[in-house]
Design an enzyme around this catalytic site. Structure first.
Site, PDB file in Angstrom:
ATOM      1  N   HIS A  12      34.203 -70.106 -75.534  1.00 34.43           N
ATOM      2  CA  HIS A  12      33.646 -68.981 -76.292  1.00 34.43           C
ATOM      3  C   HIS A  12      32.431 -69.460 -77.071  1.00 34.43           C
ATOM      4  O   HIS A  12      32.563 -70.140 -78.079  1.00 34.43           O
ATOM      5  CB  HIS A  12      34.717 -68.442 -77.260  1.00 34.43           C
ATOM      6  N   HIS A  51      38.208 -68.421 -87.472  1.00 35.23           N
ATOM      7  CA  HIS A  51      37.228 -69.412 -87.911  1.00 35.23           C
ATOM      8  C   HIS A  51      36.926 -69.299 -89.401  1.00 35.23           C
ATOM      9  O   HIS A  51      37.170 -68.282 -90.042  1.00 35.23           O
ATOM     10  CB  HIS A  51      35.933 -69.292 -87.095  1.00 35.23           C
ATOM     11  N   GLU A  82      29.324 -63.506 -93.525  1.00 34.49           N
ATOM     12  CA  GLU A  82      29.195 -62.529 -92.457  1.00 34.49           C
ATOM     13  C   GLU A  82      29.521 -61.129 -92.972  1.00 34.49           C
ATOM     14  O   GLU A  82      30.657 -60.855 -93.365  1.00 34.49           O
ATOM     15  CB  GLU A  82      30.127 -62.879 -91.294  1.00 34.49           C
ATOM     16  N   HIS A 109      33.098 -61.264 -94.847  1.00 38.56           N
ATOM     17  CA  HIS A 109      33.827 -62.521 -94.867  1.00 38.56           C
ATOM     18  C   HIS A 109      32.869 -63.559 -95.422  1.00 38.56           C
ATOM     19  O   HIS A 109      31.949 -64.001 -94.740  1.00 38.56           O
ATOM     20  CB  HIS A 109      34.326 -62.891 -93.467  1.00 38.56           C
ATOM     21  N   HIS A 118      38.805 -65.839 -91.223  1.00 39.84           N
ATOM     22  CA  HIS A 118      38.894 -64.515 -90.630  1.00 39.84           C
ATOM     23  C   HIS A 118      38.989 -64.654 -89.118  1.00 39.84           C
ATOM     24  O   HIS A 118      38.866 -65.749 -88.572  1.00 39.84           O
ATOM     25  CB  HIS A 118      37.700 -63.640 -91.021  1.00 39.84           C
TER      26      HIS A 118
END
Length: 438
Positions: free
Chosen positions: A291, A334, A340, A364, A370
């Site tokens: 990812h 993460h 963010e 976050h 989160h």
């Protein structure tokens, strides 16, 4: 809404020009500020960088206008919105935060300026360092009023309602799933066609640019040719008590003048407002396994002096194919040294199908953990990993910054949409640990 012309912004940093078709040859030939301009116009330079900035980062445009912008009465203080740059006005809060859709006014007429509300931010406009994140919620057009920002650039993300934005450079129509950037000092007015709501990322440090593509190569993400800037369109109009609203050092001020400021007949330069259709973004992703970081979805960035570290990034998660094998495909759990702020323009976000709603938002902050909610984790952990369409009919975006963001009192309480139960979406995650695999 009256139609208008747009032209391609052929590349950031390139010089281009426009003149209203009613005044052919309005652009002076051979020099920027001749002794007498065509049609009796005034020459005025708008600079978005220091005069001595390197050529590749030097930003300025020449405007040829009916009256110079200096022709107004003195500014006075104006209290007309919930703009707030007091980052110490509320106690720090490291919790994951989510807001339900922000309220759009219904009981009285509220225009774009009156409907500005600051959620969070960092830094100081006086030192030209930091960002602010705002919500706008309005139901009326600006009348005999324009706005300009002396502190930084506005990146506007409409979520509901189409806007006709009149600028000194011309007119831009911006609808949901499009963005518009109005750079520092540019005067503009917003007309709406009904209840309107959206998000604004404000940067104090510099200007937004396209990110470096690095190993991606020459093609991909947002292509320069898909950015549009308006063509010149002037209004020669005398108006009693036209109001010019100026955001200066975080406060609003207003001055009166007796004419429309949108009287620019021609212009040339590389410092302009522009728009971009998010559906034109060419997404890249893994075609094998694992990812990649969300930085692969960066549309625009405002870089800092540290290589690879952004003052702010504007990131989207558009419709695309997911084909990675042996991989947990949604965003992973993460913690990171960026903050963010996410919003949903339309549809349903893949990692939180419940609770994260169009017109709302989440934050976050730095090093706050989160990731996907419990239901998303369960489904994605057992899903058959065949090629799958992701996010069709959806557009999620993120304002990402290297700063730790302070929440305003409006964001914590006054907006009345903070979801105090957000943390519960992770509480049903189960312990799956086994001491030995069998």
């Amino acid at each position: 809404m009256q139609r208008f012309k747009l032209k391609y912004l052929s590349g950031f940093g390139n010089e281009f020009a426009s003149e209203d078709e009613r005044c052919p040859n309005a652009l002076p030939h051979g020099q920027n500020s001749p002794q007498t301009c065509p049609y009796g116009l005034y020459a005025e330079q708008l600079s978005g960088s220091a005069f001595t900035s390197p050529r590749e980062s030097n930003k300025r445009s020449w405007l040829y206008r009916i009256r110079p912008s200096v022709q107004h009465k003195p500014f006075r203080k104006l209290i007309e919105s919930n703009l707030n740059y007091d980052w110490n006005g509320a106690e720090p809060n490291p919790n994951q935060m989510r807001w339900k859709p922000f309220n759009i006014p219904t009981e009285k007429e509220v225009d774009f300026v009156q409907g500005l509300n600051t959620i969070c931010g960092y830094g100081d406009a006086r030192s030209r360092h930091g960002i602010a994140i705002h919500i706008y919620a309005c139901n009326a057009s600006m009348k005999n009023k324009c706005f300009y920002n002396s502190d930084g650039d506005f990146l506007i993300v409409p979520q509901q309602g189409t806007q006709l934005i009149t600028t000194e450079f011309g007119r831009i129509e911006v609808a949901p799933n499009e963005i518009c950037v109005i750079q520092q000092g540019m005067r503009f007015a917003v007309e709406v066609d009904g209840p309107s709501r959206g998000y604004i990322l404000e940067v104090f440090d510099g200007h937004f640019v396209l990110p470096y593509l690095g190993p991606i190569g020459a093609n991909g993400l947002a292509n320069p040719r898909d950015f549009l800037t308006p063509t010149a369109y002037f209004v020669d109009e005398e108006v009693n008590d036209y109001h010019v609203v100026n955001k200066f050092q975080g406060s609003l001020f207003v001055a009166e003048q007796n004419h429309s400021p949108f009287d620019v007949v021609a212009w040339h330069g590389n410092y302009v407002p522009y728009k971009y259709d998010l559906s034109k973004f060419a997404a890249v992703n893994s075609v094998s396994f694992d990812h990649p970081d969300p930085s692969i979805f960066t549309v625009l960035t405002c870089p800092s002096v540290k290589p690879g570290v952004a003052i702010a990034d504007f990131v989207i998660f558009p419709p695309r194919w997911a084909v990675a094998e042996h991989t947990f495909r949604p965003p992973y759990f993460h913690r990171n040294c960026m903050s963010e702020f996410a919003g949903l323009i339309k549809g349903i976000y893949e990692a939180k199908e419940e609770g994260f709603v169009a017109g709302g938002a989440s934050l976050h902050n730095m090093m706050t953990p989160h990731g996907p909610d419990a239901e998303c984790f369960k489904k994605a952990s057992t899903a058959q990993l065949k090629p799958t369409r992701v996010a069709d009919g959806t557009m999620t975006f993120m304002f990402e910054t290297s700063f730790s963001l302070a929440i305003t009192e409006w964001g914590l309480k006054s907006c009345n949409t903070l979801d105090n139960d957000y943390y519960k979406c992770w509480q049903s995650l189960k312990k799956n640990f086994k001491l030995s695999e069998s």
